[in-house]
Design an enzyme around this catalytic site. Structure first.
Site, PDB file in Angstrom:
ATOM      1  N   PHE A 104      78.185  86.123  62.588  1.00  0.00           N
ATOM      2  CA  PHE A 104      77.378  85.671  61.441  1.00  0.00           C
ATOM      3  C   PHE A 104      77.449  86.650  60.277  1.00  0.00           C
ATOM      4  CE2 PHE A 104      75.004  83.812  65.087  1.00  0.00           C
ATOM      5  CZ  PHE A 104      74.945  82.492  64.674  1.00  0.00           C
ATOM      6  N   SER A 118      81.333  76.937  56.463  1.00  0.00           N
ATOM      7  CA  SER A 118      80.385  76.209  55.622  1.00  0.00           C
ATOM      8  C   SER A 118      81.003  74.929  55.090  1.00  0.00           C
ATOM      9  CB  SER A 118      80.002  77.121  54.454  1.00  0.00           C
ATOM     10  OG  SER A 118      79.348  76.386  53.464  1.00  0.00           O
ATOM     11  N   TYR A 173      82.332  83.536  47.260  1.00  0.00           N
ATOM     12  CA  TYR A 173      81.720  83.339  48.578  1.00  0.00           C
ATOM     13  C   TYR A 173      82.413  82.200  49.320  1.00  0.00           C
ATOM     14  CZ  TYR A 173      78.576  81.565  52.152  1.00  0.00           C
ATOM     15  OH  TYR A 173      78.086  81.088  53.340  1.00  0.00           O
ATOM     16  N   LYS A 181      84.991  81.900  52.979  1.00  0.00           N
ATOM     17  CA  LYS A 181      84.903  81.028  54.155  1.00  0.00           C
ATOM     18  C   LYS A 181      86.251  80.339  54.390  1.00  0.00           C
ATOM     19  CE  LYS A 181      80.775  82.122  55.198  1.00  0.00           C
ATOM     20  NZ  LYS A 181      80.582  83.034  56.314  1.00  0.00           N
ATOM     21  N   ASN A 235      73.348  72.211  55.573  1.00  0.00           N
ATOM     22  CA  ASN A 235      72.307  73.027  54.925  1.00  0.00           C
ATOM     23  C   ASN A 235      71.216  73.430  55.913  1.00  0.00           C
ATOM     24  OD1 ASN A 235      73.664  71.228  52.812  1.00  0.00           O
ATOM     25  ND2 ASN A 235      72.656  72.803  51.602  1.00  0.00           N
ATOM     26  N   ASP A 255      77.163  72.518  40.731  1.00  0.00           N
ATOM     27  CA  ASP A 255      76.530  71.690  41.774  1.00  0.00           C
ATOM     28  C   ASP A 255      77.340  70.410  41.991  1.00  0.00           C
ATOM     29  OD1 ASP A 255      74.459  73.295  42.483  1.00  0.00           O
ATOM     30  OD2 ASP A 255      72.964  72.309  41.216  1.00  0.00           O
TER      31      ASP A 255
HETATM   32  N1  LIG Z   1      72.124  80.009  55.442  1.00  0.00           N
HETATM   33  C1  LIG Z   1      73.012  79.129  54.974  1.00  0.00           C
HETATM   34  O1  LIG Z   1      72.646  78.251  54.182  1.00  0.00           O
HETATM   35  C2  LIG Z   1      74.462  79.161  55.417  1.00  0.00           C
HETATM   36  C3  LIG Z   1      75.278  78.034  55.209  1.00  0.00           C
HETATM   37  C4  LIG Z   1      76.610  78.080  55.610  1.00  0.00           C
HETATM   38  C5  LIG Z   1      77.126  79.230  56.207  1.00  0.00           C
HETATM   39  N2  LIG Z   1      76.303  80.313  56.374  1.00  0.00           N
HETATM   40  C6  LIG Z   1      76.864  81.525  56.988  1.00  0.00           C
HETATM   41  O2  LIG Z   1      76.152  81.793  58.177  1.00  0.00           O
HETATM   42  C7  LIG Z   1      76.097  83.197  58.417  1.00  0.00           C
HETATM   43  C8  LIG Z   1      74.664  83.608  58.628  1.00  0.00           C
HETATM   44  O3  LIG Z   1      73.885  83.202  57.521  1.00  0.00           O
HETATM   45  P1  LIG Z   1      72.329  83.547  57.410  1.00  0.00           P
HETATM   46  O4  LIG Z   1      71.734  82.526  56.528  1.00  0.00           O
HETATM   47  O5  LIG Z   1      71.757  83.781  58.759  1.00  0.00           O
HETATM   48  O6  LIG Z   1      72.424  84.910  56.603  1.00  0.00           O
HETATM   49  P2  LIG Z   1      71.584  86.263  56.766  1.00  0.00           P
HETATM   50  O7  LIG Z   1      71.860  87.089  55.553  1.00  0.00           O
HETATM   51  O8  LIG Z   1      70.173  85.972  57.105  1.00  0.00           O
HETATM   52  O9  LIG Z   1      72.278  86.930  58.049  1.00  0.00           O
HETATM   53  C9  LIG Z   1      73.432  87.705  57.957  1.00  0.00           C
HETATM   54  C10 LIG Z   1      73.162  89.014  58.677  1.00  0.00           C
HETATM   55  O10 LIG Z   1      74.349  89.814  58.651  1.00  0.00           O
HETATM   56  C11 LIG Z   1      74.005  91.161  58.367  1.00  0.00           C
HETATM   57  N3  LIG Z   1      75.203  91.773  57.761  1.00  0.00           N
HETATM   58  C12 LIG Z   1      75.775  91.497  56.566  1.00  0.00           C
HETATM   59  N4  LIG Z   1      76.844  92.284  56.364  1.00  0.00           N
HETATM   60  C13 LIG Z   1      76.975  93.075  57.468  1.00  0.00           C
HETATM   61  C14 LIG Z   1      77.877  94.103  57.859  1.00  0.00           C
HETATM   62  N5  LIG Z   1      78.853  94.520  57.044  1.00  0.00           N
HETATM   63  N6  LIG Z   1      77.705  94.697  59.062  1.00  0.00           N
HETATM   64  C15 LIG Z   1      76.704  94.309  59.892  1.00  0.00           C
HETATM   65  N7  LIG Z   1      75.809  93.370  59.565  1.00  0.00           N
HETATM   66  C16 LIG Z   1      75.934  92.743  58.371  1.00  0.00           C
HETATM   67  C17 LIG Z   1      72.789  91.063  57.447  1.00  0.00           C
HETATM   68  O11 LIG Z   1      71.982  92.220  57.479  1.00  0.00           O
HETATM   69  C18 LIG Z   1      72.056  89.844  58.021  1.00  0.00           C
HETATM   70  O12 LIG Z   1      71.109  90.215  58.997  1.00  0.00           O
HETATM   71  C19 LIG Z   1      76.771  83.844  57.220  1.00  0.00           C
HETATM   72  O13 LIG Z   1      78.114  84.098  57.540  1.00  0.00           O
HETATM   73  C20 LIG Z   1      76.690  82.776  56.160  1.00  0.00           C
HETATM   74  O14 LIG Z   1      77.716  82.907  55.192  1.00  0.00           O
HETATM   75  C21 LIG Z   1      74.986  80.296  56.015  1.00  0.00           C
END
Ligand SMILES: NC(=O)c1ccc[n+]([C@@H]2O[C@H](COP(=O)([O-])OP(=O)(O)OC[C@H]3O[C@@H](n4cnc5c(N)ncnc54)[C@H](O)[C@@H]3O)[C@@H](O)[C@H]2O)c1
Length: 339
Positions: free
Chosen positions: A81, A125, A150, A154, A180, A299
């Site tokens: 993640f 995503s 960003y 992905k 989402n 958007d």
């Molecule tokens: N939330 C959304 O809407 C969404 C949608 C599509 C994809 N994603 C992807 O899902 C994943 C998780 O998303 P989320 O919403 O839980 O985000 P989030 O920011 O809550 O979680 C990401 C975590 O990774 C940690 N992190 C970031 N860089 C790091 C590094 N270099 N080393 C160690 N830890 C690191 C952060 O501290 C955080 O706790 C991400 O890859 C995000 O791009 C999220």
């Protein structure tokens, strides 16, 4: 079985750790706390009754990643993640996004590639589809040029995994293309905690509902949709977390047909912004202060998933309704503000 969850203290990661522990997996979390806090550990423990292992580590430090895998040779799967995820910030700081989202992926894959066998789940995503030509969106829809650094990370991330799997027999990977994510665990012990102004609609709504933000801006009501506002596919984070567990089990049990697979993870239903606001007003009993403003650059009109592949092949289906997911988001917001 020991599973590494990178970014496991973040929003989706923490919910996935709970589901993994509920299924009996031994979890070790790596997180650099750049977008999360260490007290999430205690809250995960309060839900599952078992503390996951945790190492504070920045995955951009290649030497430390190698050292970690040396110390944890029995890791059989990784759910990755860890990434930076703010679309707007990625436009301002592209190199930060390419460094964090690409380097960390490469370093983890380099370690996994040396193993005889390993499973890898990647957080992708629906942004990879851009404005798809047909709805709902299947996995066969073409990947469109990314609108932001960003989004590009992905797309590049998926390509890196695909190319690596082609030449690495023991590596089995699945990219999950999230629609989402929203909501929180029903205990309201963990949830989404945006730092600063929320980028996503639902936390902006709940923060407005609780009085932290004055007003929600709805960007455009002249889109070609039923009420003119944009359509997205909102999936409860607990359903999303469960999708990770079934995807991982598929790899660990060797049930995958190819060693790199892609699945949409959504509900299959699109909701307009105004429908999401109505859902909030229904579950909270509050009137939301919002106004319609001009469209926002970048958007897209509509994006919702065809989830047939995940339903049939993973045997997974989103269970929660929008109202249930919204209720959990609201309960979480109230709990955070009381704290
Ligand atoms: N939330 C959304 O809407 C969404 C949608 C599509 C994809 N994603 C992807 O899902 C994943 C998780 O998303 P989320 O919403 O839980 O985000 P989030 O920011 O809550 O979680 C990401 C975590 O990774 C940690 N992190 C970031 N860089 C790091 C590094 N270099 N080393 C160690 N830890 C690191 C952060 O501290 C955080 O706790 C991400 O890859 C995000 O791009 C999220």
């Amino acid at each position: 079985m020991k599973i590494l969850v990178t970014g496991g203290l973040g929003f989706i990661g923490s919910h996935t750790v709970v589901q993994l522990q509920n299924k009996g997996f031994e979890v070790v979390i790596i997180d650099d706390l750049s977008n999360s806090s260490e007290d999430v550990l205690g809250r995960i423990t309060s839900i599952t009754g078992k503390a996951p292992s945790f190492e504070k580590l920045d995955l951009r430090e290649k030497g430390k990643v190698t050292d970690f895998f040396k110390r944890h040779q029995n890791i059989e799967g990784v759910i990755h993640f860890a990434a930076s995820k703010a679309v707007g910030e990625s436009v301002q700081k592209p190199l930060l996004y390419y460094e964090n989202n690409i380097n960390t992926l490469v370093y983890v894959l380099q370690e996994l590639s040396q193993k005889e066998k390993a499973g890898f789940i990647f957080s992708s995503s629906c942004t990879v589809y851009g404005q798809a030509d047909t709805m709902p969106i299947t996995e066969d829809a073409p990947v469109k040029p990314a609108e932001s650094p960003y989004g590009n990370t992905k797309q590049i991330g998926e390509e890196i995994i695909r190319d690596t799997c082609k030449v690495t027999k023991g590596l089995n990977a699945i990219a999950l293309r999230y629609f989402n994510p929203m909501g929180a665990h029903p205990s309201a012990a963990i949830g989404e905690l945006p730092i600063g102004v929320p980028q996503n609609l639902v936390p902006f709504i709940t923060q407005t509902g609780v009085g932290l933000r004055e007003q929600l801006s709805v960007f455009g009501d002249d889109y070609p949709t039923s009420d003119g506002t944009c359509i997205r596919d909102y999936i409860h984070v607990v359903d999303l977390a469960k999708a990770h567990v079934v995807a991982l089990e598929r790899l660990l049990e060797g049930k995958n047909k190819e060693n790199y697979e892609v699945f949409n993870v959504g509900t299959g239903t699109g909701s307009t912004v105004l429908e999401v606001i109505k859902s909030f007003e229904k579950v909270s009993g509050k009137k939301l202060n919002y106004k319609i403003v001009d469209r926002r650059a970048g958007d897209i009109t509509s994006a919702y998933a065809d989830t047939t592949k995940a339903n049939n092949i993973l045997g997974w289906k989103a269970e929660s309704t929008l109202d249930e997911a919204m209720k959990s988001a609201w309960d979480w917001e109230l709990k955070v503000r009381n704290r």
